[in-house]
Design a protein around this motif. Structure first.
Motif, PDB file in Angstrom:
ATOM      1  N   TYR A 186      21.765  49.337  30.708  1.00 37.96           N
ATOM      2  CA  TYR A 186      22.431  47.924  30.610  1.00 37.96           C
ATOM      3  C   TYR A 186      22.942  47.306  31.984  1.00 37.96           C
ATOM      4  N   THR A 187      21.947  47.246  32.687  1.00 35.84           N
ATOM      5  CA  THR A 187      22.088  46.647  33.824  1.00 35.84           C
ATOM      6  C   THR A 187      21.270  45.381  33.764  1.00 35.84           C
ATOM      7  N   GLU A 188      21.359  44.300  34.909  1.00 36.81           N
ATOM      8  CA  GLU A 188      20.478  43.225  34.687  1.00 36.81           C
ATOM      9  C   GLU A 188      19.384  43.155  35.767  1.00 36.81           C
ATOM     10  N   VAL A 189      18.769  44.568  35.894  1.00 37.72           N
ATOM     11  CA  VAL A 189      17.501  44.705  36.896  1.00 37.72           C
ATOM     12  C   VAL A 189      16.374  44.067  35.962  1.00 37.72           C
ATOM     13  N   ASN A 239      17.724  48.709  27.843  1.00 39.29           N
ATOM     14  CA  ASN A 239      18.351  47.208  27.725  1.00 39.29           C
ATOM     15  C   ASN A 239      18.365  46.682  29.076  1.00 39.29           C
ATOM     16  N   THR A 240      17.163  46.727  29.757  1.00 37.64           N
ATOM     17  CA  THR A 240      17.293  45.865  31.083  1.00 37.64           C
ATOM     18  C   THR A 240      15.939  44.941  30.810  1.00 37.64           C
ATOM     19  N   GLN A 241      16.028  44.038  31.872  1.00 36.28           N
ATOM     20  CA  GLN A 241      14.832  43.029  31.893  1.00 36.28           C
ATOM     21  C   GLN A 241      13.590  43.246  32.609  1.00 36.28           C
ATOM     22  N   VAL A 242      13.134  44.917  32.641  1.00 35.99           N
ATOM     23  CA  VAL A 242      12.168  45.228  33.387  1.00 35.99           C
ATOM     24  C   VAL A 242      10.970  45.003  32.464  1.00 35.99           C
ATOM     25  N   SER A 243       9.865  44.655  33.241  1.00 36.72           N
ATOM     26  CA  SER A 243       8.522  44.426  32.434  1.00 36.72           C
ATOM     27  C   SER A 243       7.250  45.033  33.166  1.00 36.72           C
ATOM     28  N   GLY A 244       6.119  44.666  32.456  1.00 36.01           N
ATOM     29  CA  GLY A 244       4.920  45.283  33.148  1.00 36.01           C
ATOM     30  C   GLY A 244       4.274  46.453  32.347  1.00 36.01           C
ATOM     31  N   SER A 245       3.299  47.030  32.955  1.00 31.61           N
ATOM     32  CA  SER A 245       2.373  48.235  32.291  1.00 31.61           C
ATOM     33  C   SER A 245       2.954  49.396  32.458  1.00 31.61           C
ATOM     34  N   LEU A 246       3.072  50.308  31.494  1.00 28.81           N
ATOM     35  CA  LEU A 246       3.281  51.796  31.738  1.00 28.81           C
ATOM     36  C   LEU A 246       2.401  52.534  32.648  1.00 28.81           C
ATOM     37  N   SER A 247       1.388  51.926  33.191  1.00 30.35           N
ATOM     38  CA  SER A 247       0.612  52.683  33.951  1.00 30.35           C
ATOM     39  C   SER A 247       0.947  53.296  35.172  1.00 30.35           C
ATOM     40  N   PHE A 248       2.181  53.095  35.695  1.00 28.82           N
ATOM     41  CA  PHE A 248       2.647  53.693  36.873  1.00 28.82           C
ATOM     42  C   PHE A 248       3.224  54.949  36.485  1.00 28.82           C
ATOM     43  N   LEU A 249       3.489  55.092  35.433  1.00 31.30           N
ATOM     44  CA  LEU A 249       3.949  56.579  34.866  1.00 31.30           C
ATOM     45  C   LEU A 249       3.241  57.635  34.906  1.00 31.30           C
ATOM     46  N   GLN A 250       1.894  57.372  35.041  1.00 27.56           N
ATOM     47  CA  GLN A 250       1.167  58.453  35.052  1.00 27.56           C
ATOM     48  C   GLN A 250       1.267  59.357  36.431  1.00 27.56           C
ATOM     49  N   HIS A 251       1.798  58.708  37.520  1.00 32.68           N
ATOM     50  CA  HIS A 251       2.151  59.516  38.675  1.00 32.68           C
ATOM     51  C   HIS A 251       3.267  60.289  38.791  1.00 32.68           C
ATOM     52  N   LEU A 252       4.254  60.143  37.578  1.00 32.21           N
ATOM     53  CA  LEU A 252       5.587  60.563  37.514  1.00 32.21           C
ATOM     54  C   LEU A 252       5.377  62.047  36.824  1.00 32.21           C
ATOM     55  N   THR A 253       4.602  63.006  37.148  1.00 27.62           N
ATOM     56  CA  THR A 253       4.555  64.043  36.576  1.00 27.62           C
ATOM     57  C   THR A 253       5.697  64.915  36.253  1.00 27.62           C
ATOM     58  N   GLN A 254       6.677  64.840  36.930  1.00 26.66           N
ATOM     59  CA  GLN A 254       7.974  65.731  36.953  1.00 26.66           C
ATOM     60  C   GLN A 254       9.003  64.958  35.730  1.00 26.66           C
ATOM     61  N   LEU A 255       8.418  63.795  35.310  1.00 28.94           N
ATOM     62  CA  LEU A 255       9.367  63.198  34.322  1.00 28.94           C
ATOM     63  C   LEU A 255       9.782  63.918  33.170  1.00 28.94           C
ATOM     64  N   GLN A 256      11.022  64.026  32.653  1.00 27.82           N
ATOM     65  CA  GLN A 256      11.433  64.820  31.576  1.00 27.82           C
ATOM     66  C   GLN A 256      12.105  64.040  30.507  1.00 27.82           C
ATOM     67  N   THR A 257      12.725  62.885  31.061  1.00 29.67           N
ATOM     68  CA  THR A 257      13.292  62.013  29.820  1.00 29.67           C
ATOM     69  C   THR A 257      13.032  60.614  30.486  1.00 29.67           C
ATOM     70  N   LEU A 258      12.566  59.810  29.324  1.00 28.19           N
ATOM     71  CA  LEU A 258      12.230  58.270  29.691  1.00 28.19           C
ATOM     72  C   LEU A 258      12.834  57.487  28.367  1.00 28.19           C
ATOM     73  N   ASN A 316      11.257  49.005  20.243  1.00 31.87           N
ATOM     74  CA  ASN A 316      11.304  47.519  20.452  1.00 31.87           C
ATOM     75  C   ASN A 316      10.896  47.240  21.871  1.00 31.87           C
ATOM     76  N   THR A 317       9.947  47.604  22.278  1.00 31.93           N
ATOM     77  CA  THR A 317       9.019  47.198  23.540  1.00 31.93           C
ATOM     78  C   THR A 317       7.620  46.994  23.119  1.00 31.93           C
ATOM     79  N   GLN A 318       6.695  46.574  23.784  1.00 30.07           N
ATOM     80  CA  GLN A 318       5.293  46.191  23.736  1.00 30.07           C
ATOM     81  C   GLN A 318       4.234  47.341  23.852  1.00 30.07           C
ATOM     82  N   VAL A 319       4.821  48.648  23.817  1.00 35.74           N
ATOM     83  CA  VAL A 319       3.940  49.556  24.018  1.00 35.74           C
ATOM     84  C   VAL A 319       3.235  49.710  22.693  1.00 35.74           C
TER      85      VAL A 319
END
Length: 141
Positions: free
Chosen positions: A22-25, A45-64, A91-94
């Motif tokens: 809930y920030t305005e990033v 609930n932020t204003q971030v946008s773009g493709s999920l492709s960057f996530l493939q590098h975050l191999t330690q991610l447990q919660t998204l 409620n994303t465009q994924v």
């Protein structure tokens, strides 16, 4: 109040938790690919946008949590996140098929309600949830 781009975070290579709920990033998240130690990413609930492709590098991610954002792209970008336990993309465009997440055996909770993720048949959903011991929040058509 947090506002604007987060690109300054790209140099925090050891960062493990990023919670901007809930920030305005706003803007693209592609710079986050350098945060390879990130385990929790909450941009609900932020204003971030773009493709999920960057996530493939975050191999330690447990919660998204990317609920109610403007992110887009295919679920297939998440296939490398083998540590992922909680996935919230409502409620994303994924888009894509849940079956592309078969190898995410640690996944225990998934919410794709209101996204563009393809609906499974009852049989496919039963097999997927049985294999993963997962609780799914899906839109029923």
């Amino acid at each position: 109040k947090v506002r604007g781009s987060l690109s300054f975070l790209q140099h925090l290579a050891q960062l493990q938790t990023l919670d901007l709920y809930y920030t305005e990033v706003s803007g693209s998240l592609s710079f986050l690919q350098t945060l390879t130690q990130l385990q929790i990413l909450d941009l609900f609930n932020t204003q971030v946008s773009g493709s999920l492709s960057f996530l493939q590098h975050l191999t330690q991610l447990q919660t998204l949590y990317l609920n109610y954002t403007q992110v887009s792209g295919s679920l297939s970008f998440l296939q490398t996140l083998t540590q992922l336990q909680v996935l919230h993309l409502p409620n994303t465009q994924v888009s894509g098929s849940i079956t592309s997440l078969q190898q995410l055996t640690s996944l225990s909770e998934m919410n794709v309600y209101g996204s563009q993720v393809g609906v499974l048949t009852e049989h496919e959903l039963a097999v997927f949830t049985q294999q993963h011991s997962i609780h799914c929040y899906l839109e029923h058509h």
